[in-house]
Motif scaffolding. Sequence first.
Motif, short mmCIF file in Angstrom:
data_model
loop_
_atom_site.label_atom_id
_atom_site.label_comp_id
_atom_site.label_asym_id
_atom_site.label_seq_id
_atom_site.Cartn_x
_atom_site.Cartn_y
_atom_site.Cartn_z
N LYS A 1 -25.02 -7.16 -21.18
CA LYS A 1 -24.36 -7.72 -22.39
C LYS A 1 -22.99 -8.18 -22.28
O LYS A 1 -22.27 -8.92 -23.22
CB LYS A 1 -24.39 -6.32 -23.53
CG LYS A 1 -25.70 -5.95 -24.07
CD LYS A 1 -25.53 -4.71 -25.02
CE LYS A 1 -26.73 -4.47 -25.48
NZ LYS A 1 -27.64 -5.35 -26.38
N THR A 2 -22.16 -7.78 -21.02
CA THR A 2 -21.18 -8.35 -20.74
C THR A 2 -21.29 -9.02 -19.48
O THR A 2 -21.99 -8.69 -18.67
CB THR A 2 -20.08 -7.29 -20.62
OG1 THR A 2 -20.29 -6.55 -19.44
CG2 THR A 2 -19.95 -6.39 -21.82
N VAL A 3 -20.13 -9.71 -18.92
CA VAL A 3 -20.29 -10.36 -17.47
C VAL A 3 -20.17 -9.18 -16.32
O VAL A 3 -20.76 -9.55 -15.25
CB VAL A 3 -19.07 -11.50 -17.58
CG1 VAL A 3 -18.97 -11.82 -15.65
CG2 VAL A 3 -19.26 -12.72 -18.15
N ASN A 4 -19.34 -8.40 -16.73
CA ASN A 4 -19.31 -7.36 -15.64
C ASN A 4 -20.82 -6.54 -15.56
O ASN A 4 -20.87 -6.17 -14.42
CB ASN A 4 -18.17 -6.26 -16.22
CG ASN A 4 -17.16 -6.54 -15.24
OD1 ASN A 4 -16.88 -7.21 -14.54
ND2 ASN A 4 -15.84 -5.92 -15.82
N GLN A 5 -21.38 -6.39 -16.59
CA GLN A 5 -22.58 -5.75 -16.68
C GLN A 5 -23.74 -6.77 -15.65
O GLN A 5 -24.55 -5.99 -15.06
CB GLN A 5 -23.35 -5.49 -17.86
CG GLN A 5 -22.60 -4.30 -18.66
CD GLN A 5 -23.28 -4.12 -19.84
OE1 GLN A 5 -24.31 -4.57 -20.49
NE2 GLN A 5 -22.86 -2.93 -20.38
N LYS A 6 -23.53 -8.03 -15.81
CA LYS A 6 -24.34 -8.88 -15.15
C LYS A 6 -24.04 -8.61 -13.65
O LYS A 6 -24.82 -8.60 -12.74
CB LYS A 6 -24.26 -10.04 -15.59
CG LYS A 6 -24.67 -11.38 -14.61
CD LYS A 6 -26.11 -11.30 -14.58
CE LYS A 6 -26.95 -12.52 -13.87
NZ LYS A 6 -28.06 -12.52 -13.62
N VAL A 7 -22.57 -8.59 -13.33
CA VAL A 7 -22.18 -8.37 -12.10
C VAL A 7 -22.73 -7.13 -11.44
O VAL A 7 -23.32 -7.13 -10.18
CB VAL A 7 -20.69 -8.39 -11.96
CG1 VAL A 7 -20.10 -7.99 -10.38
CG2 VAL A 7 -20.17 -9.77 -12.26
N TYR A 8 -22.66 -6.06 -12.27
CA TYR A 8 -23.31 -4.84 -11.70
C TYR A 8 -24.58 -4.78 -11.35
O TYR A 8 -25.21 -4.19 -10.45
CB TYR A 8 -22.91 -3.78 -13.07
CG TYR A 8 -23.38 -2.17 -12.79
CD1 TYR A 8 -23.00 -1.59 -11.60
CD2 TYR A 8 -24.11 -1.89 -13.72
CE1 TYR A 8 -23.13 -0.30 -11.70
CE2 TYR A 8 -24.56 -0.53 -13.66
CZ TYR A 8 -24.03 0.37 -12.72
OH TYR A 8 -24.28 1.64 -12.46
N VAL A 9 -25.63 -5.31 -12.27
CA VAL A 9 -26.92 -5.57 -12.26
C VAL A 9 -27.19 -6.38 -10.81
O VAL A 9 -28.20 -6.08 -10.08
CB VAL A 9 -27.62 -6.19 -13.23
CG1 VAL A 9 -29.11 -6.75 -13.01
CG2 VAL A 9 -27.62 -5.06 -14.50
N ASP A 10 -26.73 -7.43 -10.62
CA ASP A 10 -26.69 -8.06 -9.36
C ASP A 10 -26.28 -7.57 -8.21
O ASP A 10 -27.23 -7.52 -7.19
CB ASP A 10 -25.92 -9.50 -9.48
CG ASP A 10 -26.67 -10.58 -10.42
OD1 ASP A 10 -27.71 -10.60 -10.75
OD2 ASP A 10 -25.91 -11.47 -10.92
N SER A 11 -25.10 -6.69 -8.46
CA SER A 11 -24.91 -6.01 -7.30
C SER A 11 -25.86 -4.97 -6.77
O SER A 11 -26.24 -4.44 -5.68
CB SER A 11 -23.49 -5.31 -7.54
OG SER A 11 -23.24 -4.27 -6.49
N ILE A 12 -26.50 -4.28 -7.76
CA ILE A 12 -27.63 -3.16 -7.57
C ILE A 12 -28.61 -4.17 -6.76
O ILE A 12 -29.37 -3.35 -5.93
CB ILE A 12 -28.18 -2.50 -8.86
CG1 ILE A 12 -26.73 -1.75 -9.46
CG2 ILE A 12 -29.33 -1.76 -8.60
CD1 ILE A 12 -26.84 -1.05 -10.67
N ARG A 13 -29.10 -5.22 -7.29
CA ARG A 13 -30.13 -5.58 -6.58
C ARG A 13 -29.76 -6.11 -5.04
O ARG A 13 -30.83 -6.16 -4.30
CB ARG A 13 -30.59 -7.09 -7.54
CG ARG A 13 -31.10 -6.79 -8.74
CD ARG A 13 -31.74 -8.21 -9.45
NE ARG A 13 -32.24 -8.05 -10.47
CZ ARG A 13 -31.62 -8.55 -11.53
NH1 ARG A 13 -30.37 -9.07 -11.62
NH2 ARG A 13 -32.23 -8.44 -12.73
N GLU A 14 -28.80 -6.54 -4.89
CA GLU A 14 -28.30 -7.22 -3.41
C GLU A 14 -27.63 -6.00 -2.50
O GLU A 14 -27.61 -6.28 -1.38
CB GLU A 14 -27.23 -8.17 -3.77
CG GLU A 14 -27.76 -9.27 -4.55
CD GLU A 14 -26.37 -10.23 -5.19
OE1 GLU A 14 -25.31 -10.11 -4.61
OE2 GLU A 14 -26.88 -11.14 -5.82
#
Length: 317
Positions: A108-121
């Motif tokens: 829901k926020t840009v930081n949450q998107k960064v967090y999700v991508d970080s978990i994937r990578e």
Amino acid sequence: MPRRTLTLENSVAAELAGSGDSVLRALRDRTTSKVHLRGNLLTLEGEDAEMDQAAKLVDEMVDLIENGHEVEPETLNSVTNAIQSSKRSSEVLKDVVWHNRNTTVAPKTVNQKVYVDSIRENTVTFGIGPAGTGKTFLAVAMAAAALVEGEVRRIILTRPAVEAGESLGFLPGDLQAKVDPYLRPLFDALYDMLDPDRVNGYFDRGVIEVAPLAFMRGRTLNDAFVILDEAQNTTPEQMKMFLTRLGFNSKMVVTGDVTQIDLPKERQSGLVVVREILDGIDDVSFVRFGGADVVRHRLVQRIVAAYGEHAEREANQ
């Protein structure tokens, strides 16, 4: 007074108004420009800068609606956050992490998107920030998706059973009953993601395990998605013990809020010191959340900000 009129598709205008005009009212609260919606005509009134701001919000909301997103008053928080970060809202919100019946989980926020991508990578991701920023909820959603898609064979959720003013000894029951209140938020997140019968079946077969941190000692966690919640209440020794449980084909997510440490004052938090210890190590990522990432009731954002300001004043004194 300067005025602009935007013509919308009838279906888009209905979605933009929201149930009982709830979205439209939220839009009005977000801008100093006057906003009117009659049929499919949306009119903005105000100074040019005010109308530019309002038009940007409307454009982002319309883009989400046209891309199939359901919009609610709270969606404007995400849109505003994305605009401030020079991102398209659809880039952030289209990343559906988990979908099950009526439950859809997406940043829901840009930081949450960064967090999700970080978990994937990355193999190990630390999510650090105040309550309500979605650290644990998103991590559990990622774990559920990894399990269902066969990327891991089990989910392990753990927390340090540290007392926050209460005493374990006064709680009724055996050891498991005593620690259940500390692990309840993790149970709640799981039942939000998966059907209760499915969760219970996973528990019975040991596919999902929820246990106090002390139960992790001496184990090697292979083919697992492991989440350590409330990590601010670990000691440096406990943090090291947990991180060294990492096995092959596993991921670890560590979440916590360094402003809510319940350890005795003489004990150092493992979450505070781990950043300087692991800084620069490949495949380990740190994502920091702030008050703007709080996705609970708007008052929670204000409470978090007020406590932050108070702590800053105390530190300055």
